[in-house]
Design a protein around this motif. Structure first.
Motif, PDB file in Angstrom:
ATOM      1  N   ASN A  86       0.817  -1.219   0.000  1.00  0.00           N
ATOM      2  CA  ASN A  86       0.000   0.000   0.000  1.00  0.00           C
ATOM      3  C   ASN A  86       0.848   1.266   0.000  1.00  0.00           C
ATOM      4  O   ASN A  86       0.426   2.299  -0.532  1.00  0.00           O
ATOM      5  N   TYR A  96      -3.409   9.484  -7.078  1.00  0.00           N
ATOM      6  CA  TYR A  96      -3.265  10.148  -5.784  1.00  0.00           C
ATOM      7  C   TYR A  96      -2.600  11.513  -5.955  1.00  0.00           C
ATOM      8  O   TYR A  96      -2.998  12.503  -5.337  1.00  0.00           O
ATOM      9  N   GLY A 115      -9.774  11.040   4.651  1.00  0.00           N
ATOM     10  CA  GLY A 115     -10.090   9.971   3.705  1.00  0.00           C
ATOM     11  C   GLY A 115      -9.466   8.653   4.103  1.00  0.00           C
ATOM     12  O   GLY A 115     -10.083   7.593   3.977  1.00  0.00           O
ATOM     13  N   GLY A 116      -8.227   8.708   4.611  1.00  0.00           N
ATOM     14  CA  GLY A 116      -7.573   7.486   5.064  1.00  0.00           C
ATOM     15  C   GLY A 116      -8.287   6.869   6.248  1.00  0.00           C
ATOM     16  O   GLY A 116      -8.448   5.638   6.330  1.00  0.00           O
ATOM     17  N   CYS A 118     -11.473   7.230   6.988  1.00  0.00           N
ATOM     18  CA  CYS A 118     -12.747   6.676   6.516  1.00  0.00           C
ATOM     19  C   CYS A 118     -12.518   5.396   5.714  1.00  0.00           C
ATOM     20  O   CYS A 118     -13.290   4.436   5.828  1.00  0.00           O
ATOM     21  N   TRP A 119     -11.466   5.380   4.902  1.00  0.00           N
ATOM     22  CA  TRP A 119     -11.186   4.180   4.091  1.00  0.00           C
ATOM     23  C   TRP A 119     -10.920   2.974   4.977  1.00  0.00           C
ATOM     24  O   TRP A 119     -11.308   1.849   4.636  1.00  0.00           O
ATOM     25  N   ILE A 122     -13.439   0.239   5.665  1.00  0.00           N
ATOM     26  CA  ILE A 122     -13.781  -0.814   4.698  1.00  0.00           C
ATOM     27  C   ILE A 122     -13.146  -2.148   5.092  1.00  0.00           C
ATOM     28  O   ILE A 122     -13.860  -3.133   5.318  1.00  0.00           O
ATOM     29  N   ALA A 175     -17.278   0.813  -6.549  1.00  0.00           N
ATOM     30  CA  ALA A 175     -15.847   0.858  -6.247  1.00  0.00           C
ATOM     31  C   ALA A 175     -15.008   0.696  -7.507  1.00  0.00           C
ATOM     32  O   ALA A 175     -14.013   1.417  -7.716  1.00  0.00           O
ATOM     33  N   THR A 179     -12.549   3.533  -9.109  1.00  0.00           N
ATOM     34  CA  THR A 179     -11.127   3.250  -9.234  1.00  0.00           C
ATOM     35  C   THR A 179     -10.703   3.209 -10.688  1.00  0.00           C
ATOM     36  O   THR A 179      -9.655   3.765 -11.064  1.00  0.00           O
TER      37      THR A 179
END
Length: 461
Positions: A86, A96, A115-116, A118-119, A122, A175, A179
């Motif tokens: 990652n 990004y 955002g990180g 919240c991500w 998942i 998604a 993406t």
């Protein structure tokens, strides 16, 4: 889905009991459970080589063989592989960079951090709900199907029937479209700006660049579609490719980091380090499979130990090579203040470049803000959280219930944030647009264009 698993259908205590029951079965019992007649006939619990295909019985390498623990050898290896891979996706993925460059400095810093957070909901929420539920309920999902990402739809279908399958399908569609769109635009921008405009047509107009971008998007989409078919035909599933990702792109992480933050970093050294690291990583990966299993195949190359060796060689060797090259062979003394002078706009289009975007003090404040909080969040998620879970060893019912509670809160918090925060932040712009539309419908003077946000040009006095 986490509310379905832990509130509507089951509870944390029930899932806990089911998981305890799953690891209590002996090998013979597991063969009977996963067989055509329940008596071990035509069992599909193991393959011909005796390798487990189903989640049944104690987990090798886990504390007390339990799923309810952070003390896991395979979990630790996967965690390191995940971090390397990652890091690679964030540093190497052009999408990004484009998003960060396009946003206001203050918005980019806060947006990426939020955002990180919240991500993370998942993998955290889905693994806690659908991932554990598939094992607790002992659904007939083999390791190959799990590696292909079929656990969520299988559990959703088991719990909700066709409605669950439809919900997972909608989630995946959103998604993948998001993406895929970002990656298509990223690749087209790289080719259009960094190749076509830089080396083929330096005086290209915006219209010409847009045309090249559209062509590249179509070609890239066709290529990726065919490439995915090839991967599927040769037997490389989603899990295998995910683990392999860091081996291929991990060698670019530290050289890129050095180029952005170290004035002595050598550009030539970064290229040499990235390619050398890739070669060393591939070599170590292949050699590791040969040493561990005595042969090289898709299966032997996909073990955690072999993938871990390739990932670590990629990121560490490239960093060492770049440091040595920059320190002793080709040291530089780059002045980051000159960076702006080498950025050439298309047709000198300054739209969107307001005063804030060119304020050096604002940029420094944004950098300081994200640096402190980014390091802190990284430290908490990678080190503090796992370490705090170690004393618990195998989770008790109450500890597991607390874990589930955090997962539910994190998931709902992320959903609320991504749903309402954009609306709150953009309420002025949304209000102006609706006012303009209302004026247009009612025939009043002015139109929606009069209510568009006006960004002052830095050239205006």
């Amino acid at each position: 889905m986490i509310t379905i698993v832990y509130i509507k259908v089951y509870s944390s205590n029930q899932i806990y009991a089911f998981l305890d029951q799953t690891v209590s079965y002996s090998e013979e019992q597991c063969k009977n459970i996963y067989s055509s007649d329940g008596q071990g006939t035509d069992q599909f619990f193991q393959d011909a080589d005796g390798n487990k295909l189903m989640a049944c019985g104690p987990v090798s390498g886990n504390a007390q063989g339990s799923y309810l623990t952070m003390l896991s050898a395979d979990g630790l290896m996967f965690g390191i592989i995940n971090i390397v891979g990652n890091f690679g996706t964030v540093f190497v993925d052009q999408s990004y960079w484009q998003s960060a460059i396009a946003a206001r400095p203050s918005s980019a810093a806060k947006g990426y951090l939020l955002g990180g957070i919240c991500w993370f909901a998942i993998p955290f929420s889905l693994a806690t709900s659908l991932g554990l539920a598939s094992t607790a309920l002992m659904l007939p999902i083999n390791s190959g199907e799990a590696g292909s990402g079929l656990v969520p739809p299988a559990v959703a279908d088991h719990l909700l029937g066709q409605a669950g399958s439809a919900l997972i399908l909608i989630m995946l569609f959103m998604a993948i479209v998001s993406t895929g769109s970002a990656e298509s635009i990223a690749v087209s921008s790289l080719i259009a700006y960094d190749i076509y405009r830089e080396y083929i047509n330096p005086d290209a107009t915006g219209e010409q660049i847009l045309k090249v971008s559209r062509i590249v998007i179509v070609l890239f989409g066709i290529f990726m579609g065919l490439f995915s078919i090839v991967l599927n035909v040769i037997g490389l599933n989603l899990g295998w490719v995910y683990l392999f990702m860091g081996v291929v792109i991990g060698s670019a992480v530290i050289p890129l980091w050095n180029m952005m933050t170290w004035d002595k970093a050598s550009g030539k050294g970064a290229v040499i380090a990235a390619w050398s690291g890739l070669i060393l990583a591939i070599s170590g990966w292949l050699i590791g499979a040969r040493i561990q299993s005595g042969s090289i195949s898709v299966a032997t190359l996909g073990t955690n130990e072999v993938m871990l060796s390739g990932n670590l060689i990629a990121i560490l060797s490239s960093g060492f090579i770049h440091y040595v090259y920059s320190k002793f062979i080709d040291p530089q003394d780059f002045d980051f203040a000159t960076l702006d002078a080498n950025i050439h706009l298309v047709e000198q289009d300054l739209s969107g470049l307001g005063v804030e975007q060119q304020d050096k003090d604002e940029l420094r404040r944004a950098k300081r803000w994200i640096t402190r909080r980014g390091y802190l969040l990284t430290f908490v998620l990678i080190l503090v959280w796992p370490l705090l879970s170690i004393p618990a060893q195998v989770f008790s019912e109450s500890y597991f219930a607390f874990w589930v509670l955090i997962s539910i809160a994190w998931g709902f918090g992320a959903a609320i944030t991504i749903s309402f925060l954009p609306l709150i932040e953009s309420q002025d712009e949304i209000g102006r647009v609706f006012s303009g539309m209302l004026n247009y419908i009612t025939g009043k003077e002015g139109d929606a264009g009069d209510y568009a946000e006006v960004i002052p040009s830095p050239l205006e006095g």
